[in-house]
Write an enzyme that holds these catalytic residues in place. Structure first.
Site, short mmCIF file in Angstrom:
data_model
loop_
_atom_site.label_atom_id
_atom_site.label_comp_id
_atom_site.label_asym_id
_atom_site.label_seq_id
_atom_site.Cartn_x
_atom_site.Cartn_y
_atom_site.Cartn_z
N HIS A 48 -15.43 2.01 38.54
CA HIS A 48 -13.99 2.29 38.62
C HIS A 48 -13.23 0.98 38.49
O HIS A 48 -13.67 -0.06 38.98
CB HIS A 48 -13.67 2.98 39.95
CG HIS A 48 -12.29 3.55 39.98
ND1 HIS A 48 -11.18 2.77 40.18
CD2 HIS A 48 -11.83 4.82 39.79
CE1 HIS A 48 -10.09 3.54 40.12
NE2 HIS A 48 -10.46 4.78 39.89
N LYS B 19 -10.86 7.98 46.93
CA LYS B 19 -10.71 6.52 47.17
C LYS B 19 -10.83 6.25 48.68
O LYS B 19 -11.63 6.91 49.35
CB LYS B 19 -9.40 6.03 46.57
CG LYS B 19 -9.27 6.45 45.08
CD LYS B 19 -8.15 5.79 44.35
CE LYS B 19 -8.14 6.27 42.90
NZ LYS B 19 -7.13 5.61 42.09
N SER C 13 -3.02 9.43 36.80
CA SER C 13 -1.79 10.20 37.00
C SER C 13 -1.87 11.63 36.47
O SER C 13 -0.87 12.16 35.97
CB SER C 13 -0.58 9.45 36.41
OG SER C 13 -0.37 8.22 37.11
N GLY D 39 -2.30 5.80 39.41
CA GLY D 39 -1.40 5.75 40.56
C GLY D 39 0.03 5.36 40.22
O GLY D 39 0.82 5.05 41.11
N GLY E 211 -4.76 10.65 43.42
CA GLY E 211 -3.78 11.14 44.39
C GLY E 211 -3.68 12.66 44.47
O GLY E 211 -3.63 13.23 45.57
N GLU F 157 -10.08 5.91 32.02
CA GLU F 157 -8.97 5.72 32.94
C GLU F 157 -8.21 4.44 32.58
O GLU F 157 -8.63 3.34 32.98
CB GLU F 157 -9.49 5.60 34.38
CG GLU F 157 -10.20 6.82 34.89
CD GLU F 157 -10.13 6.94 36.41
OE1 GLU F 157 -9.74 8.01 36.88
OE2 GLU F 157 -10.41 5.95 37.11
N GLU G 262 -10.82 -0.11 40.05
CA GLU G 262 -10.52 -0.75 41.34
C GLU G 262 -11.72 -1.53 41.85
O GLU G 262 -11.57 -2.57 42.49
CB GLU G 262 -10.06 0.32 42.36
CG GLU G 262 -8.66 0.81 42.00
CD GLU G 262 -8.33 2.23 42.42
OE1 GLU G 262 -9.08 2.82 43.23
OE2 GLU G 262 -7.31 2.76 41.94
N ASN H 105 -11.32 11.91 43.16
CA ASN H 105 -11.72 10.63 43.76
C ASN H 105 -10.75 10.36 44.91
O ASN H 105 -9.60 10.03 44.67
CB ASN H 105 -11.64 9.53 42.70
CG ASN H 105 -11.90 8.14 43.27
OD1 ASN H 105 -12.31 8.00 44.42
ND2 ASN H 105 -11.67 7.13 42.44
P1 13P Z 1 -4.47 8.76 40.18
O1 13P Z 1 -4.78 10.20 39.80
O2 13P Z 1 -3.96 8.63 41.60
O3 13P Z 1 -3.62 8.09 39.17
O4 13P Z 1 -5.88 7.98 40.19
C1 13P Z 1 -6.72 8.10 39.10
C2 13P Z 1 -8.02 7.48 39.46
O5 13P Z 1 -8.14 6.28 39.59
C3 13P Z 1 -9.17 8.38 39.67
O6 13P Z 1 -10.36 7.67 39.76
#
Ligand code: 13P
Length: 244
Positions: free
Chosen positions: A90, A12, A204, A166, A226, A160, A92, A10
């Site tokens: 998600h 983002k 993560s 993150g 990330g 998640e 977010e 992802n």
């Molecule tokens: P990270 O791998 O950056 O922690 O993000 C996870 C995520 O939200 C994937 O959708």
């Protein structure tokens, strides 16, 4: 049919045209499992041209096919742009845009009607974990966000934990195992083919912890933020999944 392994990235709100070089590098690898990259919507069509065997997905869609919804994108548009998947619900989106379980479910219905595979996200906040509510939150998000039309062929679920996204923090292996067992049991009780729905862990995931996470029961892959932005990091995660 056992759940298929899936390494999903992802991106983002990251990625410009130059980022397509990362896709070239991923497409040139012998990946050994299914790989999905969800770039920003602006890159979906060019990404498809760089993706080879790698699937390309969106990061959200509207529940309606078309209409007066400035700034939104429909499932049919994602499909038309070359996407095969879409991430929905998600944390977010839930936090930044106030998305509810009912909205996520309506979006998933629209996505399935458009022929997209949905990657539906669930997961507790840190406050909910501290309050001992984790399993209740996951069960209630699954009940509300996954529509009745979900099948193992059109749906993947990503666990998640919000506090692991993150942050470099991850749940213990036992905590991941507990969440994934609950998801497997819940889906198996509700859907005829619930035992075959792919279950991803996200939050993560890095090259250094991927193999350990992929060893956990009912973890069929990862949704990576990330570490999916660089082909070298994501490639190491893909290799760990292919070997698991
Ligand atoms: P990270 O791998 O950056 O922690 O993000 C996870 C995520 O939200 C994937 O959708």
């Amino acid at each position: 049919m056992a759940p298929k392994k899936l390494a999903a990235g992802n991106w983002k709100m990251n990625g410009l045209t130059a980022s397509l070089a990362e896709l070239d590098a991923l497409a040139a690898r012998d990946n050994g499992c299914d790989v999905l990259i969800c770039p920003p919507a602006t890159l979906i069509t060019p990404a498809v041209a760089h993706a080879g065997e790698i699937a390309i997905g969106g990061q959200d869609c509207h529940a309606k096919d078309s209409g007066a919804h400035t700034g939104d994108i429909s499932a049919a548009m994602l499909k038309d742009a070359g996407a095969s998947h879409v991430i929905l619900g998600h944390s977010e989106r839930r936090a930044d845009h106030g998305e509810t379980d009912a909205q996520v479910s309506a979006k998933a219905v629209a996505a399935h009607q458009a022929g997209l595979v949905t990657v539906i996200c669930v997961g507790e906040t840190e406050a909910q974990r501290d309050a001992g509510e984790t399993l209740d939150v996951i069960a209630s998000q699954l009940a509300g966000s996954v529509p009745d039309c979900a099948t193992a062929a059109n749906t993947v679920i990503a666990y998640e934990p919000v506090w692991a996204i993150g942050t470099g923090r991850t749940p213990t292996n036992d905590q991941i195992a507990e969440a994934h067992a609950l998801m497997r049991d819940t889906l198996s009780a509700r859907f005829g083919d619930g035992a075959d729905v792919g279950l991803l862990y996200g939050g993560s995931v890095k090259p250094g912890n991927a193999a350990e996470i992929f060893d956990i029961a009912h973890v069929n892959g990862a949704l990576v933020g990330g570490a999916s932005l660089k082909a070298s990091d994501f490639g190491a995660i893909i290799d760990a999944l292919a070997k698991a």
